[in-house]
Design a protein around this motif. Sequence first.
Motif, PDB file in Angstrom:
ATOM      1  N   GLY A 193       0.828  -1.210   0.000  1.00 47.29           N
ATOM      2  CA  GLY A 193       0.000   0.000   0.000  1.00 47.29           C
ATOM      3  C   GLY A 193       0.859   1.255   0.000  1.00 47.29           C
ATOM      4  N   TYR A 194       2.183   1.051   0.098  1.00 41.98           N
ATOM      5  CA  TYR A 194       3.110   2.193   0.142  1.00 41.98           C
ATOM      6  C   TYR A 194       4.094   2.159  -1.031  1.00 41.98           C
ATOM      7  N   GLN A 195       3.731   1.469  -2.106  1.00 39.60           N
ATOM      8  CA  GLN A 195       4.688   1.396  -3.217  1.00 39.60           C
ATOM      9  C   GLN A 195       4.563   2.649  -4.095  1.00 39.60           C
ATOM     10  N   VAL A 253       2.909   3.715  10.906  1.00 42.47           N
ATOM     11  CA  VAL A 253       3.796   2.839  11.682  1.00 42.47           C
ATOM     12  C   VAL A 253       5.220   2.882  11.111  1.00 42.47           C
ATOM     13  N   TYR A 254       5.338   3.190   9.810  1.00 39.32           N
ATOM     14  CA  TYR A 254       6.682   3.250   9.226  1.00 39.32           C
ATOM     15  C   TYR A 254       7.535   4.330   9.885  1.00 39.32           C
ATOM     16  N   LYS A 255       6.876   5.337  10.474  1.00 35.76           N
ATOM     17  CA  LYS A 255       7.624   6.402  11.138  1.00 35.76           C
ATOM     18  C   LYS A 255       8.065   5.973  12.526  1.00 35.76           C
ATOM     19  N   ASN A 302       7.824   2.706  13.958  1.00 36.84           N
ATOM     20  CA  ASN A 302       8.378   1.368  14.120  1.00 36.84           C
ATOM     21  C   ASN A 302       8.413   0.635  12.773  1.00 36.84           C
ATOM     22  N   PRO A 303       9.415   0.974  11.960  1.00 35.71           N
ATOM     23  CA  PRO A 303       9.441   0.366  10.622  1.00 35.71           C
ATOM     24  C   PRO A 303       9.556  -1.160  10.648  1.00 35.71           C
ATOM     25  N   ASN A 304      10.200  -1.715  11.674  1.00 36.51           N
ATOM     26  CA  ASN A 304      10.283  -3.187  11.731  1.00 36.51           C
ATOM     27  C   ASN A 304       8.897  -3.799  11.859  1.00 36.51           C
ATOM     28  N   GLN A 305       8.076  -3.175  12.692  1.00 40.97           N
ATOM     29  CA  GLN A 305       6.706  -3.673  12.862  1.00 40.97           C
ATOM     30  C   GLN A 305       5.934  -3.528  11.557  1.00 40.97           C
ATOM     31  N   CYS A 306       6.121  -2.397  10.901  1.00 43.56           N
ATOM     32  CA  CYS A 306       5.410  -2.133   9.655  1.00 43.56           C
ATOM     33  C   CYS A 306       5.803  -3.158   8.596  1.00 43.56           C
ATOM     34  N   CYS A 307       7.122  -3.423   8.460  1.00 40.20           N
ATOM     35  CA  CYS A 307       7.578  -4.441   7.502  1.00 40.20           C
ATOM     36  C   CYS A 307       7.053  -5.821   7.885  1.00 40.20           C
ATOM     37  N   PHE A 308       6.994  -6.085   9.182  1.00 37.12           N
ATOM     38  CA  PHE A 308       6.488  -7.381   9.626  1.00 37.12           C
ATOM     39  C   PHE A 308       5.021  -7.546   9.224  1.00 37.12           C
ATOM     40  N   ARG A 316       3.214  -5.741   7.019  1.00 39.64           N
ATOM     41  CA  ARG A 316       2.800  -5.487   5.641  1.00 39.64           C
ATOM     42  C   ARG A 316       3.614  -6.261   4.603  1.00 39.64           C
ATOM     43  N   LYS A 317       4.723  -6.887   5.048  1.00 34.08           N
ATOM     44  CA  LYS A 317       5.492  -7.708   4.105  1.00 34.08           C
ATOM     45  C   LYS A 317       5.631  -9.147   4.608  1.00 34.08           C
ATOM     46  N   LEU A 318       6.277  -9.291   5.781  1.00 34.51           N
ATOM     47  CA  LEU A 318       6.617 -10.649   6.247  1.00 34.51           C
ATOM     48  C   LEU A 318       5.406 -11.552   6.436  1.00 34.51           C
ATOM     49  N   GLY A 341      11.942   0.624  -2.706  1.00 38.44           N
ATOM     50  CA  GLY A 341      11.015  -0.106  -1.841  1.00 38.44           C
ATOM     51  C   GLY A 341       9.733   0.682  -1.720  1.00 38.44           C
ATOM     52  N   CYS A 342       9.240   0.837  -0.491  1.00 36.20           N
ATOM     53  CA  CYS A 342       8.061   1.661  -0.268  1.00 36.20           C
ATOM     54  C   CYS A 342       8.491   3.130  -0.257  1.00 36.20           C
ATOM     55  N   TRP A 343       7.599   4.019  -0.717  1.00 38.02           N
ATOM     56  CA  TRP A 343       8.011   5.420  -0.833  1.00 38.02           C
ATOM     57  C   TRP A 343       8.385   6.064   0.507  1.00 38.02           C
ATOM     58  N   PRO A 344       7.734   5.700   1.644  1.00 36.19           N
ATOM     59  CA  PRO A 344       8.148   6.407   2.866  1.00 36.19           C
ATOM     60  C   PRO A 344       9.550   6.014   3.329  1.00 36.19           C
ATOM     61  N   CYS A 345      10.048   4.871   2.873  1.00 37.42           N
ATOM     62  CA  CYS A 345      11.308   4.344   3.396  1.00 37.42           C
ATOM     63  C   CYS A 345      12.407   4.306   2.337  1.00 37.42           C
ATOM     64  N   THR A 346      12.239   5.026   1.272  1.00 40.00           N
ATOM     65  CA  THR A 346      13.236   5.031   0.204  1.00 40.00           C
ATOM     66  C   THR A 346      13.589   6.464  -0.147  1.00 40.00           C
ATOM     67  N   ARG A 401      17.530   2.994   1.676  1.00 37.31           N
ATOM     68  CA  ARG A 401      16.406   2.263   2.264  1.00 37.31           C
ATOM     69  C   ARG A 401      16.430   2.432   3.774  1.00 37.31           C
ATOM     70  N   TRP A 402      15.317   2.774   4.381  1.00 42.21           N
ATOM     71  CA  TRP A 402      15.164   3.010   5.821  1.00 42.21           C
ATOM     72  C   TRP A 402      16.235   3.962   6.337  1.00 42.21           C
ATOM     73  N   SER A 403      16.476   4.996   5.547  1.00 42.21           N
ATOM     74  CA  SER A 403      17.496   5.972   5.892  1.00 42.21           C
ATOM     75  C   SER A 403      17.196   6.575   7.266  1.00 42.21           C
TER      76      SER A 403
HETATM   77 FE1  SF4 Z   1       6.344  -0.125   6.041  1.00 38.90          FE
HETATM   78 FE2  SF4 Z   1       7.146  -0.481   3.538  1.00 38.90          FE
HETATM   79 FE3  SF4 Z   1       8.520   1.100   5.123  1.00 38.90          FE
HETATM   80 FE4  SF4 Z   1       8.521  -1.532   5.553  1.00 38.90          FE
HETATM   81  S1  SF4 Z   1       9.379  -0.487   3.806  1.00 38.90           S
HETATM   82  S2  SF4 Z   1       8.339   0.106   7.087  1.00 38.90           S
HETATM   83  S3  SF4 Z   1       6.427  -2.052   4.898  1.00 38.90           S
HETATM   84  S4  SF4 Z   1       6.383   1.451   4.475  1.00 38.90           S
END
Ligand code: SF4
Length: 251
Positions: free
Chosen positions: A89-91, A130-132, A134-140, A142-144, A220-225, A238-240
Amino acid sequence: ATADATDDGPQGALAADPPLEPTEELLAELAHQSERLEEATPQEILRWAVERFAPRFSMATAFGPEGMTIIHMLSEIAPETPIFNLETGYQFQETHDLRERVKERYGIEVEYKYPELTVEQYEAANGGPVYKSNPNQCCFDRKLKVLHRAARGLYAWASAIRRDQSPDRAKAPIVGWDHKFQLVKVSPLANWTKKDVWSLITKEDIPYNPLHDRGYPSVGCWPCTRAVLAGEDERAGRWSGFQKTECGLHD
Ligand code: SF4
């Protein structure tokens, strides 16, 4: 985009069968094949994987350059191979557009796999993005989790990793057991370099994400790239700002 936790796509019908067990016999077979395929081309590796595991062979892709070369190869070898993408949902829009271009060029429809909650529901349930916090939780979430669900019913999947991408990836076998997801992981590009990947993309005019031409080597996802600066590591964008360089999808 709809979020349907029960939709397991083409693998749904296979998901009821027992999973592959990492028996001694299977692990010995994988080790033998991995060694045998060490000198093989990516196409030969994919051909072996398809013969051995289809229709329980699949591929997850984020439409990166490596993934695009594998999609190109699969279109020639086994276009019926199910390929899916974790639609967090964040691509980026560019990534969605690339999925369309894959459909036009190869007739391959990469299937979106969705998390249980839409972005709106997820952010509402967590009091904000959540990406702001706790990105680990968000990746867990929404991806894992989505990937674990998608792996059900599969015996093997293709991974686009290259050994020269990071020290963690340097020892990746061509064929091995994926402990995290409990299936066989096939890495046809393990011995390829970034240059090999881009040479094929150029030679075969393989579609790729236009963001790569705008300073984003890894998308990756726009908030984390973010774009990376000259001289920075390929995955620095990524996750800068977070102590995080991987989504946790690879061992
Ligand atoms: Fe969430 Fe995507 Fe960022 Fe992971 S990369 S924290 S899934 S927005």
